[in-house]
Design an enzyme around this catalytic site. Structure first.
Site, PDB file in Angstrom:
ATOM      1  N   ARG A  77      29.112  20.406  -5.075  1.00 24.24           N
ATOM      2  CA  ARG A  77      28.240  19.222  -5.171  1.00 24.24           C
ATOM      3  C   ARG A  77      27.219  19.399  -6.277  1.00 24.24           C
ATOM      4  O   ARG A  77      26.900  18.462  -7.006  1.00 24.24           O
ATOM      5  CB  ARG A  77      27.515  18.997  -3.831  1.00 24.24           C
ATOM      6  CG  ARG A  77      28.419  18.460  -2.742  1.00 24.24           C
ATOM      7  CD  ARG A  77      27.717  18.499  -1.387  1.00 24.24           C
ATOM      8  NE  ARG A  77      26.476  17.747  -1.363  1.00 24.24           N
ATOM      9  CZ  ARG A  77      25.462  18.002  -0.533  1.00 24.24           C
ATOM     10  NH1 ARG A  77      25.528  18.980   0.355  1.00 24.24           N
ATOM     11  NH2 ARG A  77      24.373  17.276  -0.569  1.00 24.24           N
ATOM     12  N   SER A 115      25.107  18.788   5.778  1.00 27.83           N
ATOM     13  CA  SER A 115      24.827  20.135   5.287  1.00 27.83           C
ATOM     14  C   SER A 115      23.671  20.759   6.070  1.00 27.83           C
ATOM     15  O   SER A 115      23.759  21.882   6.578  1.00 27.83           O
ATOM     16  CB  SER A 115      24.497  20.040   3.786  1.00 27.83           C
ATOM     17  OG  SER A 115      23.910  21.207   3.313  1.00 27.83           O
TER      18      SER A 115
HETATM   19  N1  URA Z   1      19.449  21.171   1.777  1.00 28.37           N
HETATM   20  C1  URA Z   1      20.650  21.531   2.289  1.00 28.37           C
HETATM   21  O1  URA Z   1      20.752  22.490   3.045  1.00 28.37           O
HETATM   22  N2  URA Z   1      21.719  20.779   1.953  1.00 28.37           N
HETATM   23  C2  URA Z   1      21.668  19.718   1.138  1.00 28.37           C
HETATM   24  O2  URA Z   1      22.679  19.100   0.891  1.00 28.37           O
HETATM   25  C3  URA Z   1      20.414  19.367   0.596  1.00 28.37           C
HETATM   26  C4  URA Z   1      19.315  20.110   0.954  1.00 28.37           C
END
Ligand code: URA
Length: 439
Positions: free
Chosen positions: A168, A183
């Site tokens: 990403r 996430s």
């Molecule tokens: N923090 C995370 O752990 N994941 C993300 O996608 C963005 C911030």
């Protein structure tokens, strides 16, 4: 089932089922699907979002990709306070003392700093000899002994997030609400806590630049957490300017301790009071927020979190004498006074620039392999809403001779001075939850 068919369905806005989501994600984890196909899939999610069901299946698959830690025989009510990342956020250091005083347990994984944002792990590691547990067993032992279990993210917990996040990061698909929500929440759900408090930062120094987006992210994470039967509360807080005065590592530890001694900055103290009060309301059903806040205020005024923090540091192998003697913390060789060039009211101290100003000195990491210098950092002496006179010192740079010029450039561009009086900005925008109990 072919990856291309799943990608096509997502591209065309057709809802995916559980098997399709599991297949594409699990095969990617096993390296059976190449990065270019996963990139296309992520981009389709970026544009089309995810339904509630899709998000739940996605998060469940992430969660199941690694180890899950559930605690047995813990007496404490366990809270995981998570911040979405900010500048000058030393909350977890102070909470280690206050949660313990109020008999609130903590079970959480914490991150290292990256880019302009700092990390809790680095702040604690500024304390000489402080060592985090490395295994699940050690984490459980720490909770049993101190009530507070904190360790760094390990490769065994949600490995799929690590692989997806790296992709990403280079495919412009980080700023997607469902991807961020899955996430964060998969990692929160992987380590058991009775309730989760999400401190969702809003502003120039945060992932979420505006309140509307931050609200949407918070609501998505609350709903997701509830669908896994977890209590989740979100507190939306200001990250236009740094939290408190100190941005770095040693200096943030000192500020957290001073706050526990009752001498903290107003904004940080207010945030701390609200988070601990929220935790008390989550733990004790009949407590209301006003009552809880005044208990926490009293505890801070009386310095009740100081001894528990000392015990916590000692149990984690750290030198607890730092609590009374800050000279035992890493100290930079040089000090530079940054003076403002114009008189007026400070209307902006861009958190992102202050974070970068500290990072280039060595307080943070530009890339994940950079080595931290715990001693360096920026300490503001004024905040937004303060009046300053031309030539007045507004920040102190503690440094070891590395990148001072570049640090100064970031500082220069962080400030905006105006002629009209500016109100002190809000610290807390909103508290969101869909718990039945009143918060
Ligand atoms: N923090 C995370 O752990 N994941 C993300 O996608 C963005 C911030």
């Amino acid at each position: 089932m072919r990856a291309i068919d799943i990608i096509q369905k997502k591209r065309d806005g057709i809802e995916l089922n559980e098997i399709e989501i599991k297949t594409i994600l699990n095969n990617y984890l096993k390296n059976e699907i190449p990065d270019y196909q996963m990139s296309a899939f992520l981009m389709a999610i970026y544009f089309n979002g995810m339904s509630r069901n899709e998000l739940k299946f996605f998060t469940q698959t992430m969660l199941n990709s690694g180890e899950q830690i559930k605690f047995e025989g813990i007496k404490h009510f366990l809270i995981d306070k998570h911040s979405t990342g900010g500048v000058g956020d030393k909350t977890t250091v102070a909470l280690a003392g206050l949660f313990s005083f109020f008999n609130i347990g903590t079970a959480k994984l914490s991150g290292k700093g990256l880019g302009h944002t700092g990390g809790t792990i680095d702040k604690f590691e500024a304390i000489p000899s402080f060592t985090f547990p490395e295994t699940r067993k050690e984490l459980i032992d720490m909770i049993n002994i101190t009530g507070t279990g904190i360790m760094g993210y390990s490769d065994t917990i949600v490995p799929l997030d690590k692989k997806l996040y790296s992709l990403r990061d280079v495919t412009a698909t980080v700023p997607s609400i469902p991807l961020i929500a899955s996430s964060i929440m998969s990692k929160k759900l992987a380590v058991y806590a009775d309730a989760i408090i999400l401190d969702v930062k809003v502003g120039s120094g945060a992932f979420m630049k505006d309140l509307e987006q931050a609200k949407k992210l918070s609501e998505t994470m609350i709903d997701l957490g509830n669908s896994f039967k977890r209590k989740v509360v979100a507190i939306l807080t200001n990250m236009e300017q740094p939290l408190g005065f100190a941005v770095g590592n040693s200096n943030e530890v000192i500020e957290a301790i001073e706050t526990l001694k009752g001498n903290g900055p107003k904004d940080f103290t207010e945030l701390l009071i609200n988070i601990v009060a929220l935790a008390l309301c989550l733990k004790e059903k009949n407590k209301n927020m006003d009552e809880a806040k005044s208990e926490v205020e009293q505890a801070i005024l009386k310095g009740k979190g100081v001894e528990p923090l000392k015990r916590f540091i000692k149990t984690y192998g750290g030198d607890e004498k730092i609590i009374d003697d800050y000279s035992l913390l890493p100290k930079a060789k040089f000090r530079y006074e940054f003076k403002i060039k114009k008189s007026g009211w400070i209307s902006q101290i861009k958190a992102e620039n202050i974070g970068k100003s500290a990072m280039v000195l060595g307080a943070g990491r530009a890339t994940k392999d950079d080595i931290i210098d715990y001693s360096v950092g920026i300490t503001l002496t004024k905040k937004v809403g303060d009046f300053v006179k031309e030539g007045e010192v507004v920040a102190i740079i503690e440094h070891n001779g590395k990148n001072l010029e570049s640090s100064l450039d970031f500082l220069e561009s962080a400030y905006k001075i105006v002629d009209e009086k500016i109100e002190t900005p809000k610290v807390i925008y909103e508290i969101l939850s869909n718990l039945e109990e009143k918060i």
